[in-house]
Design an enzyme around this catalytic site. Sequence first.
Site, short mmCIF file in Angstrom:
data_model
loop_
_atom_site.label_atom_id
_atom_site.label_comp_id
_atom_site.label_asym_id
_atom_site.label_seq_id
_atom_site.Cartn_x
_atom_site.Cartn_y
_atom_site.Cartn_z
N SER A 57 0.86 -1.29 0.13
CA SER A 57 0.06 0.14 -0.14
C SER A 57 1.01 1.18 -0.10
O SER A 57 0.33 2.40 -0.17
CB SER A 57 -0.79 -0.07 1.24
OG SER A 57 -0.13 0.13 2.37
N ASP A 348 -3.86 7.66 8.81
CA ASP A 348 -4.65 6.62 9.72
C ASP A 348 -3.52 5.96 10.59
O ASP A 348 -2.65 6.28 10.85
CB ASP A 348 -5.49 5.88 8.88
CG ASP A 348 -4.75 4.90 7.88
OD1 ASP A 348 -3.34 4.48 7.92
OD2 ASP A 348 -5.06 4.38 6.73
N HIS A 351 -0.96 4.25 7.89
CA HIS A 351 -0.35 4.74 6.59
C HIS A 351 0.08 6.26 7.02
O HIS A 351 -0.70 6.94 7.43
CB HIS A 351 -1.07 4.75 5.40
CG HIS A 351 -1.75 3.30 5.34
ND1 HIS A 351 -2.79 2.98 5.69
CD2 HIS A 351 -1.19 2.28 4.67
CE1 HIS A 351 -2.96 1.69 5.45
NE2 HIS A 351 -2.08 1.22 4.60
#
Length: 375
Positions: A57, A348, A351
């Site tokens: 990600s 968050d 991340h």
Amino acid sequence: MIFPCKFILFLPILLIIIFQNKIQGRTLLNNNNYYYYKKLQRPFNNTVSAVFVFGDSTVDSGNNNYINTIAKCDFPPYGRDFANHVPTGRFTNGRLVTDYVASYVGIKDFVPPYLDPSLSLDELMTGVSFASGSSGFDPLTAQLVDVITMEKQLEYFKEYKRKLENSIGKEKTKLLISKAAFIISAGTNDFVVNYYNTPFRRQKYYNVSQYQQFLMQMVQQFIQGLMNEGARVIGVAGVPPFGCLPIVITIDSGDALQPRRCIESYSAVAREYNSLLQRLLKTMEIHGTKLFYVDIYDPINDMIQNPIKYGFSEVTMGCCGSGLIEASILCNPKSIVCNNPSNHMFWDAVHPSQATYYTVFQAIRPSIDFAINQL
């Protein structure tokens, strides 16, 4: 099989940490975020034909939007700092490091996801991301939530080559790939999600050193696969001090609220992994191919240790929701979001924020310059 209580408690968060996804969009220019969106043109002639990206990600620009997985973030407040506030899939509020790299080398402002069916030939030719949020070098890591394994990402790249060969011919495709920059960023999920918080790998690899050696085999196999396909300049990112991820502090530190401190034993494992990775890259380099270790551990660690230096007021909690465990579906349109994400290291609980990605990009610019000058 009877799972330990810790794993049962961790299942809801597996849908979170494993979520590492995507975004694609255009810039939003205003006084508050122009610093992060201005064009980053290199001060010398561009020699890079394309940028190809693989991993999790941290570099997925939206591929998980096109597969059947729970690891998605194609909804607000993700992407809130892109033009039109469109959540395109990246697990952050804005751009990724790879977007800054593509802009810096003068190719394009954003690296699109390969699985986007609307991509033009021009977009394909200048580079795409094959990365998938929640993936890792260990195939099991990706299988936990049905995302794209690293092996499959390599298969997609081979498919990509065939598409280009059919459009521009084999010789032009070969030249384009030989002048392209390849970026790989993965590994954190293998430890944080897979090894430490599920029982499966610990049954086979009784200590983390054994698991690290297994991961090195997977890394070597993947890099060799790229080299076999014509890759000549490959940058491989190490892992960050993952003992400092907000969700890791919440779940594993014993200090979920106050005081919130990094788990040093986890970050020590990250340093060991990075040392092994650097040694591996040196042994794999052959004539005509350049392999580069990209250090993200030290820049991120310095931000955590010296937040004021980088303009951060919060480095142990995310901007979205409570900042303790929220990511993906727990960070959603109904979540409260901090007023100024650029003050937060993390968007968050998993991340980094766009501000952090930009700072990491600035830290690795000398490595980028050196690598690109090899083309």
